[in-house]
Design an enzyme around this catalytic site. Structure first.
Site, PDB file in Angstrom:
ATOM      1  CG  HIS A 287      -3.697  -0.519  -2.322  1.00  0.00           C
ATOM      2  ND1 HIS A 287      -2.588  -1.193  -2.762  1.00  0.00           N
ATOM      3  CD2 HIS A 287      -3.933  -0.935  -1.052  1.00  0.00           C
ATOM      4  CE1 HIS A 287      -2.157  -1.977  -1.788  1.00  0.00           C
ATOM      5  NE2 HIS A 287      -2.950  -1.850  -0.740  1.00  0.00           N
TER       6      HIS A 287
ATOM      7  CG  ASP B 156      -2.032  -5.567  -2.605  1.00  0.00           C
ATOM      8  OD1 ASP B 156      -3.234  -5.516  -2.281  1.00  0.00           O
ATOM      9  OD2 ASP B 156      -1.109  -5.140  -1.897  1.00  0.00           O
TER      10      ASP B 156
ATOM     11  CG  HIS C  68      -5.877  -2.018   1.865  1.00  0.00           C
ATOM     12  ND1 HIS C  68      -4.531  -1.838   2.034  1.00  0.00           N
ATOM     13  CD2 HIS C  68      -6.475  -1.002   2.535  1.00  0.00           C
ATOM     14  CE1 HIS C  68      -4.332  -0.767   2.793  1.00  0.00           C
ATOM     15  NE2 HIS C  68      -5.487  -0.246   3.119  1.00  0.00           N
TER      16      HIS C  68
ATOM     17  CE  LYS D  50      -9.937  -8.631   8.966  1.00  0.00           C
ATOM     18  NZ  LYS D  50      -8.612  -9.207   9.073  1.00  0.00           N
TER      19      LYS D  50
ATOM     20  CB  CYS E 279      -1.052   0.008   1.106  1.00  0.00           C
ATOM     21  SG  CYS E 279      -0.763  -1.054   2.495  1.00  0.00           S
TER      22      CYS E 279
ATOM     23  CD  GLN F 203      -0.277  -8.803  -0.148  1.00  0.00           C
ATOM     24  OE1 GLN F 203       0.176  -7.697  -0.390  1.00  0.00           O
ATOM     25  NE2 GLN F 203      -0.992  -9.053   0.928  1.00  0.00           N
TER      26      GLN F 203
ATOM     27  NE  ARG G  30       2.663  -9.090   5.236  1.00  0.00           N
ATOM     28  CZ  ARG G  30       1.374  -9.042   5.010  1.00  0.00           C
ATOM     29  NH1 ARG G  30       0.575  -9.894   5.614  1.00  0.00           N
ATOM     30  NH2 ARG G  30       0.865  -8.153   4.182  1.00  0.00           N
TER      31      ARG G  30
END
Length: 735
Positions: A472, A470, A601, A555, A421, A468, A450
Site C-alpha cells: 500500500h 501486497d 493498492h 484500477k 490494507c 498476496q 476469503r
RNA sequence: GCCACCGUAGCUCAGUGGUAGAGCACUCCCUUGGUAAGGGAGAGGUCAAGGGUUCAAAUCCCUUUGGUGGCUCCA
C-alpha cells in the site's frame, strides 16, 4: 434497385431485391456452394436474407483466404449445431424436455433446458445423442426461417406451453416479462414494444410445420449438413437468465467444427491442456497438496512448491528494495471494529469466513439466553461514536441508524483478514507524517482468507486462503501518476523475466452516470488519466473498461491467458480515495496544515497461489533453472562412481545450488528417464571417465542427447551464473 | 450454493452382489550397466465416512464429506 458493395470494394447492382445467396451465385457457383452465411453491413445474417437496399455484403465461407477456419462460419455452424443437439436430446429423452436458451460460445455452444422431475440427462446419454446428431447432419435438411407478427408468434408460443421461449420472445420484443415476475429484468422495455411491425422469427430444421423448430433470432447455416462435425461435451446446471432465484436449468455443452479432423484435433488439444493442468503437474512434481482434513481451497506448500514460491518472493523482494518499499509484517486476524471502519464487515460477509468470538463473551451471551439472531445483530452493530465519525468523514450515511447499538450490547470479535490494507493503514497512521516523508510504501506478503463458494474452488487458482504480494502506497495527489507508473513497471519486469508475454491490461474506469463512487470528480478525472497514461506507457495492448472501477477508485488489472485459453486476473493496481477518509488519514503539507493522502493498492503477482498455478501451466512444470525446485541431478553410471557423484553434488551445493544425486541401483537409462520425468533442468552424468578428469557429462532438459563432458568447476560456475541472472545468461554447451 | 460425474495401495487406474487387483513408485536380491524404464522377490488397502437392504456389499439405497466440469454472450 439495390447496389451491393463487396469486401474488395467492387459493387454490383440488381433490378430488385436479391438474396445474399443469389449475389454469391452471381459472383461464382463455387462461392455459392461454399457459402454458409453472410454479413450485411457488418452484421451476421442468413444466406437467405433478402437485400432490398444498398448495403455492404461479405459472404461467409468455411475458411478464410489463408485457409484458416473462419470465426463467423464457426459461429453459424455452432448455432445450428445447438438446434441439432436440442432436437437430438428431445428425440432421445422425450419432448418433455423444455428448451430455454442455446447460443454459440467461443469454443462451442450450449443449450439450457428444463428437465422435469423424474427425468434426467446424464453422460450415459451422450453416445445416443451424438449418434442422433450425426444422423440429422447426414440428412442435410435445409434450415428454414419464417417470421410471424409479434402477436401471432406469442400466441403460438403460449399454445406450445414453453414459458422460457415465451419469456425470451417477450424480452426480445421489449415487453415486460409475464413469466418471471421475480426475475431480474436486464432488458429495459424497448421502443419495439410499441412497434406494430415487430415480428418473431422461427427456424425449422427442415420443413416448417413438419420438422423440428425453435424460436430463434438466427442466423444459421443453410442446411444441417453444413455443420461438419458436432459432439456433446459436458453437463452443468445453470439458472434462467443467470438469476439464482429463478428456475434451475440443465445446461448441455457441445462443440462443432467444419470437419471431423478439426473436431478431433480440438479434443486432442483439450487432452494436451489437461496434461499441463497445474493440478496434474503439481501432483506429479509434488509442488503442492490440498488435504480434505485441512480444508477446501487451502493450499499446503510442499518443499518443491515452496522453492518456487520462495524464489518469486526473493525476486520481488529485490525489486521492492530497489524501489524504496518498506517491508512490514502483520497478523492474520484483526478486530471486527477495524473492518467496520474499513467497510469490509459486514458488507462483504458473503465472501468472508464468519467472525471469531472470544469464548468468554460467548459463554456470557449463552448465560443471558441470547439467540443467534440477536448475537449477529450485536456482532454487526456499531457504536454511536464510530457511526457518527464515519458518517461525518465520508459525508454520507455509511452506517445506518438501525445498526447503532449501545456500547454495552456490542459484541466484538476477530476476523480472518480478507485484505491487508486496514493493517497497513494502522501502521501508516501510527505516527505523524510530513509531506517530505511521502510516498510511504508498505509491502507485505500478506495472507488473507476469503470464503469462495465451494463450486468456485479450483486447485491453486481459486482458493480460500492466499498470500498476496501486497503493498500500500500512501502519497500525495500529485505523486499518484509517478507511483502508478512505478507499480506497472514492476509488474512488467516480473512478467518479462518469466517470459509470460500473453497478457492484456484492463483499465477499470467509473461509469459515466456513476453516483456510487467516492471522491470528487476532479480527483477521479486525474486518477483515471494517470491510469490511462501509465497503461499506455507500458507499450502493451490495453482496454478501457468503464464501470469496472472499484467504488473507491480506478484500477489497472493484468489479465493473463493460460494454456487452455482462460484468462486470469493476476496483478492489479488500484487507486483509493475511500480508505484514507474512513480512517481519517492525514499528512502535514508545506502549508503546515493536514492533508488527505491518496492510497494505491497493488499486487504484481496477485497471489502466490494463483500466480504459481498459472506459472506451472505456463511452463508445463519445466521451470527455468532459477525457479526449479531441483536444478541439477547427478547420475552416477554405476555404484563405482557414487563417491565422485557425491563430491559433485557437494560442489554444486557449496555454490548454493539445489542439486541431488541418484545413488539407486538402476541403469543410467532409467535414471535419465526419471530425472526427465521430474523435469530437472540439468543432469550431470558421471562415470569413471568423468571421475578421472574431474568432469561431468551434461544433459539439458528437452535435449535428447548427451551434450558432452565439461570440467566440473566450469559447470558449477555456469549453472550458478544462469541462476543468479534468472536465465539471462544461460549455460552454454558445445553440443 | 446448484446440476452431472467421480472418490479402490504413495501415483495412474481395472474390478456390476460371492476370498481386494494391475502398472509405476517403495524395500531387498541378482545385474556394475555411458544418456528416456535390465531381471527377480517382497511389503503395502477400514475400497472417502456413516447408516440401510441382503445369507453375503467396493458393487444396490440413503446421508455426509471431498474432487472434476459448468453456472449466459438479447430468443
Amino acid at each position: 434497385m439495390p447496389t451491393i458493395t463487396l469486401p474488395d470494394g467492387s459493387t454490383k447492382s440488381f433490378d430488385g431485391p436479391v438474396t445474399a445467396l443469389a449475389v454469391a451465385q452471381s459472383i461464382g457457383p463455387k462461392l455459392a456452394a461454399a457459402a454458409l452465411g453472410c454479413k450485411v453491413d457488418g452484421e451476421l445474417r442468413d444466406l437467405s436474407t433478402l437485400l432490398d437496399r444498398d448495403c455492404s455484403l461479405a459472404i461467409i465461407t468455411e475458411r478464410t483466404r489463408d485457409k484458416q477456419p473462419d470465426k463467423d462460419a464457426l459461429f453459424l455452424m455452432r448455432h445450428t449445431a445447438a438446434h441439432i443437439m436440442a432436437e437430438a436430446i428431445q428425440d432421445v429423452l422425450g419432448k418433455e424436455i423444455q428448451l430455454a436458451y442455446g447460443p454459440p460460445t467461443d469454443t462451442g455452444f450450449f443449450y439450457d433446458m428444463f428437465v422435469p422431475a423424474g427425468k434426467s440427462i446424464s453422460s450415459d446419454h451422450f453416445a445416443a445423442i451424438d449418434a442422433r446428431m450425426a444422423a440429422i447432419i447426414k440428412e442435410n435438411r435445409p434450415i428454414t426461417r419464417y417470421e410471424l407478427p409479434a402477436g401471432e408468434g406469442l400466441a403460438k408460443l403460449k399454445a406450445e406451453g414453453n414459458k422460457y421461449k415465451l419469456d425470451n420472445a417477450e424480452r426480445a420484443l421489449g415487453l415486460p416479462p409475464t413469466q418471471y415476475k421475480g426475475a431480474k429484468s436486464d432488458a429495459e422495455p424497448k421502443a419495439a414494444a410499441s412497434n406494430a411491425n415487430a415480428r418473431l422469427s422461427f427456424y425449422a430444421t427442415g420443413e416448417a410445420g413438419k420438422n423440428w423448430e425453435d424460436l430463434c433470432r438466427g442466423p444459421h447455416v443453410p442446411s444441417t449438413g453444413r455443420v461438419g462435425a458436432a459432439k456433446v461435451m459436458s453437463l452443468a446446471s445453470s439458472y434462467w437468465h443467470g438469476d439464482e432465484n429463478s428456475d434451475r436449468l440443465m445446461r448441455v455443452y457441445g462443440t462443432a467444427f467444419a470437419s471431423q479432423v478439426e473436431l478431433d484435433s480440438h479434443l486432442t488439444q483439450l487432452e494436451e491442456a489437461r496434461k499441463r493442468d497445474h493440478r496434474v503437474v503439481g501432483k506429479a512434481l509434488r509442488l503442492f497438496h490440498i488435504d480434505d482434513q485441512v480444508g477446501q481451497g487451502l493450499i499446503l506448500w510442499t518443499p518443491n512448491g515452496s522453492v518456487l514460491r520462495q524464489q518469486l518472493a526473493d525476486f520481488i523482494g529485490e525489486e521492492l528494495r530497489k524501489q524504496g518499499y518498506h517491508q512490514v509484517f502483520t497478523p492474520h486476524i484483526g478486530r471486527l471494529e477495524l473492518y467496520k471502519t474499513s467497510g469490509h464487515f459486514p458488507y462483504y460477509k458473503d465472501s468472508q469466513y464468519p467472525p471469531i468470538i472470544e469464548r468468554e463473551a460467548l459463554e456470557q451471551l449463552m448465560a443471558q439466553g441470547c439467540g443467534c439472531a440477536e448475537m449477529m445483530n450485536r456482532v454487526e452493530g456499531v457504536s454511536a461514536r464510530l457511526a457518527a465519525s464515519l458518517n461525518e468523514r465520508t459525508g454520507r450515511e455509511v452506517i445506518a441508524a438501525d445498526r447503532v447499538r449501545p456500547d454495552e450490547e456490542l459484541l466484538d470479535g476477530y476476523m480472518l483478514k480478507p485484505m491487508n490494507c486496514p493493517h497497513h493503514i494502522k501502521i501508516f497512521a501510527s505516527q505523524p507524517h510530513s509531506y517530505r516523508d511521502l510516498p510511504v510504501r508498505l509491502a507485505e506478503f500478506g495472507t488473507v482468507y476469503r470464503w469462495e463458494q465451494s463450486g468456485e474452488l479450483n486447485g491453486m487458482t481459486r482458493v480460500r486462503g492466499f498470500t498476496q504480494d501486497d503493498a500500500h502506497l500512501f502519497c500525495t495527489e500529485e505523486q499518484v501518476p509517478a507511483e502508478i507508473v512505478g507499480c506497472l513497471s514492476l509488474v512488467k519486469t516480473i512478467l518479462t523475466t518469466l517470459k509470460m508475454n500473453d497478457y492484456r491490461v484492463r483499465v477499470g474506469l467509473r461509469d459515466p452516470d456513476g453516483a456510487k463512487y467516492t471522491g470528487t470528480a476532479e480527483n477521479w478525472d486525474r486518477a483515471e488519466k494517470a491510469c490511462r497514461d501509465a497503461a499506455r506507457s507500458m507499450g502493451v495492448p490495453f482496454t478501457e473498461a468503464p464501470g469496472e472501477a472499484a467504488f473507491y477508485g480506478p484500477k489497472i488489472d493484468f489479465m493473463i491467458k493460460d494454456v487452455i485459453g482462460r484468462e486470469w486476473q493476476l496483478g492489479t493496481v488500484q487507486v483509493d480515495y475511500n480508505l484514507p477518509i474512513r480512517f481519517d488519514l492525514s499528512y502535514i503539507g508545506p502549508d503546515n496544515k493536514p492533508h488527505r493522502p491518496v492510497m494505491i493498492h497493488r499486487a504484481p503477482f496477485g497471489s502466490f497461489e494463483r500466480f504459481c498455478g498459472v506459472l506451472i501451466e505456463h511452463f508445463a512444470g519445466a521451470f527455468p533453472a532459477w525457479l526449479a525446485p531441483e536444478q541439477v541431478r547427478v547420475l552416477p553410471i554405476s555404484e563405482k562412481t557414487n563417491d565422485y557423484a557425491v563430491s559433485v553434488v557437494d560442489a554444486l551445493k557449496a555454490k548454493g545450488l539445489r542439486a541431488t544425486v541418484d545413488l539407486g541401483g538402476d541403469r543410467i537409462q532409467a535414471k535419465v528417464k526419471e530425472a526427465a520425468d521430474m523435469k530437472v533442468p540439468y543432469m550431470a552424468v558421471v562415470g569413471p571417465r568423468d571421475a578421472e578428469n574431474n568432469a561431468v557429462s551434461v544433459r539439458a532438459r528437452g535435449i535428447q542427447k548427451d551434450l558432452g563432458a565439461m570440467p566440473l568447476a566450469a559447470f558449477v560456475d555456469a549453472i550458478a551464473r544462469e541462476v543468479a541472472t534468472r536465465g539471462a545468461e544461460p549455460l552454454q554447451i558445445n553440443g
